[in-house]
Design a protein around this motif. Structure first.
Motif, PDB file in Angstrom:
ATOM      1  N   GLY A 151      71.060  44.446  67.424  1.00 56.91           N
ATOM      2  CA  GLY A 151      70.391  45.700  67.113  1.00 56.91           C
ATOM      3  C   GLY A 151      71.332  46.691  66.455  1.00 56.91           C
ATOM      4  N   ASP A 152      70.867  47.921  66.301  1.00 57.09           N
ATOM      5  CA  ASP A 152      71.722  48.976  65.760  1.00 57.09           C
ATOM      6  C   ASP A 152      72.789  49.382  66.765  1.00 57.09           C
ATOM      7  OD1 ASP A 152      70.255  49.810  63.125  1.00 57.09           O
ATOM      8  OD2 ASP A 152      68.675  49.624  64.634  1.00 57.09           O
ATOM      9  N   LEU A 153      72.433  49.280  68.038  1.00 58.28           N
ATOM     10  CA  LEU A 153      73.358  49.623  69.121  1.00 58.28           C
ATOM     11  C   LEU A 153      73.086  48.689  70.299  1.00 58.28           C
ATOM     12  CD1 LEU A 153      72.203  53.109  68.479  1.00 58.28           C
ATOM     13  CD2 LEU A 153      74.653  52.956  68.904  1.00 58.28           C
ATOM     14  N   GLY A 154      74.148  48.412  71.061  1.00 57.01           N
ATOM     15  CA  GLY A 154      74.005  47.639  72.283  1.00 57.01           C
ATOM     16  C   GLY A 154      74.612  48.408  73.441  1.00 57.01           C
ATOM     17  N   CYS A 155      74.035  48.272  74.619  1.00 55.40           N
ATOM     18  CA  CYS A 155      74.494  49.038  75.790  1.00 55.40           C
ATOM     19  C   CYS A 155      74.765  48.105  76.964  1.00 55.40           C
ATOM     20  CB  CYS A 155      73.442  50.072  76.179  1.00 55.40           C
ATOM     21  SG  CYS A 155      73.077  51.254  74.867  1.00 55.40           S
ATOM     22  N   PHE A 156      75.945  48.256  77.553  1.00 54.51           N
ATOM     23  CA  PHE A 156      76.377  47.404  78.657  1.00 54.51           C
ATOM     24  C   PHE A 156      76.717  48.237  79.884  1.00 54.51           C
ATOM     25  CE2 PHE A 156      77.152  45.015  74.837  1.00 54.51           C
ATOM     26  CZ  PHE A 156      76.885  43.701  75.178  1.00 54.51           C
ATOM     27  N   SER A 157      76.520  47.628  81.038  1.00 57.31           N
ATOM     28  CA  SER A 157      76.940  48.205  82.315  1.00 57.31           C
ATOM     29  C   SER A 157      78.048  47.349  82.901  1.00 57.31           C
ATOM     30  CB  SER A 157      75.764  48.251  83.292  1.00 57.31           C
ATOM     31  OG  SER A 157      76.218  48.483  84.621  1.00 57.31           O
ATOM     32  N   PHE A 158      79.033  47.998  83.506  1.00 57.06           N
ATOM     33  CA  PHE A 158      80.091  47.284  84.218  1.00 57.06           C
ATOM     34  C   PHE A 158      80.046  47.606  85.718  1.00 57.06           C
ATOM     35  CE2 PHE A 158      82.086  48.044  79.919  1.00 57.06           C
ATOM     36  CZ  PHE A 158      81.803  46.769  79.444  1.00 57.06           C
ATOM     37  N   TYR A 159      78.848  47.889  86.217  1.00 54.17           N
ATOM     38  CA  TYR A 159      78.665  48.062  87.662  1.00 54.17           C
ATOM     39  C   TYR A 159      79.284  46.849  88.362  1.00 54.17           C
ATOM     40  CZ  TYR A 159      76.229  49.048  92.055  1.00 54.17           C
ATOM     41  OH  TYR A 159      75.941  49.315  93.372  1.00 54.17           O
TER      42      TYR A 159
END
Length: 367
Positions: A175-183
């Protein structure tokens, strides 16, 4: 003997000398917020995902929030996403003042059904936010084609999909942006909170770097109204150590999933499907059953920990009743929420532990 749902201590002990050295390195440098360790991790994570830029932030929720803001999402806009997800996906849209608009899931993948998207698009729609749930990518090619046709931004919620692939492309790179969590419980987990935004767009990168640090391009030069969303130095150092092991941990999870599916064949649970387009990383191993409460009681009695991801679709939560949805609006999401049950899954899980879980479920299935 109790079989844990996840065992963070086992992973720590497997790489303890490297983790301890990384932490002490930060203590010696005293770069506790952002700094060289975070910058190094950003560079390595961008390369891992196959993108130009990665920007570290303090949580996956913050990553979603800033990605939406960088894409220009705000009051009066609509963002298409799914209701069968963790509430943070929807909360981040609401933070911007935009309205979440839900579409149903494909019951085989638990991810956004591309065939439902175009009917949900209005003049107010600005973005599509698919969720790569349980470590399996959404069907991205048709989603991207629809976005291109309607001039929409695509933001991937990759919080559960570190290293997952779609037709050879990594989650967070399409996509245009990707979002990750490091919980901590994530496949790549910090020892605290953490998140990351990936993108190939230099303008988005510049904006997000400012927004995460009070809108400042340089100290005290506040260009934008920003936030305190900075990633801590210790977390960056820890995550950079763990990133080197992520591929082998993902392969271990895939092997565990294959063994589960083999041993659970013929039982009264439906095992997860791997879509032909993807290479999942099994953040959780979620089976389906119409007798979930009975199975949960049985597993508890046998000392087997488990979870539900997620027991309520977001459109049925009191917190989001103001969106105006009702029971029956998204039947596949509602059905999944009433049936899914997550079994123990972590890289250090043993074959014997998987066998014990499977034996318990097979015993329950026989009644």
């Amino acid at each position: 003997m109790t079989i844990p749902f996840v065992d963070l201590k086992a992973q720590y002990h497997s790489i303890k000398p490297e983790i301890d050295a990384a932490v002490f390195r930060v203590l010696e440098s005293s770069q506790f917020i952002l700094g060289a360790e975070v910058a190094a991790f950003e560079k390595e994570f961008a390369a891992f995902c196959g993108v130009e830029n990665a920007i570290g932030v303090n949580s996956g929720t913050s990553a979603l929030h800033l990605a939406l803001l960088a894409a220009g999402i705000g009051p009066g806009d609509e963002v298409i996403t799914v209701s069968f997800t963790f509430v943070a996906t929807v909360a981040a849209i609401c933070y911007t003042g935009a309205r979440p608009v839900f579409v149903d899931i494909n019951p085989h993948s638990f991810t956004m059904d591309p065939e439902k998207i175009e009917a949900a698009i209005t003049k107010k729609t600005k973005a599509i936010l698919p969720v790569h749930l349980y470590g399996q990518c959404a069907d991205m090619d048709p989603i991207l084609a629809i976005a291109k046709k309607h001039n929409l931004v695509v933001i991937e919620d990759s919080a559960q999909a570190h290293g997952a692939e779609y037709k050879g492309r990594k989650a967070g790179s399409m996509g245009d942006l990707g979002c990750f969590s490091f919980y901590p419980g994530k496949n790549l987990g910090a020892y605290g909170e953490g998140g990351m935004i990936t993108t190939n767009n230099p303008d988005y990168t510049r904006t997000i770097r400012m927004l995460r640090d009070w809108g400042a391009e340089k100290k005290y030069q506040h260009v934008l109204k920003g936030y305190n969303y900075r990633l801590e130095g210790i977390q960056g150092a820890i995550l950079n150590v763990k990133l080197k092991y992520l591929d082998q941990w993902s392969e271990a999870r895939r092997n565990h999933a294959a063994l589960y599916s083999k041993l659970l064949a013929g039982s009264k649970v439906v095992t997860p499907e791997t879509m032909p387009y993807g290479k999942p990383v099994f953040h959780v191993y979620a089976v389906r059953t119409t007798a979930r409460e009975e199975l949960m009681a049985h597993l508890t009695k046998d000392g087997i920990q488990h979870g539900i991801h997620y027991p309520f679709p977001v459109h049925m939560l009191p917190a989001h009743a103001d969106l105006g949805y009702k029971a029956g609006d998204f039947p596949e999401s509602e059905k999944a929420a009433s049936q899914v049950l997550s079994l123990p899954m972590f890289a250090e899980l043993t074959d014997d532990q998987i066998q014990t879980v499977a034996d318990s479920i097979q015993k329950w299935s026989r009644g």
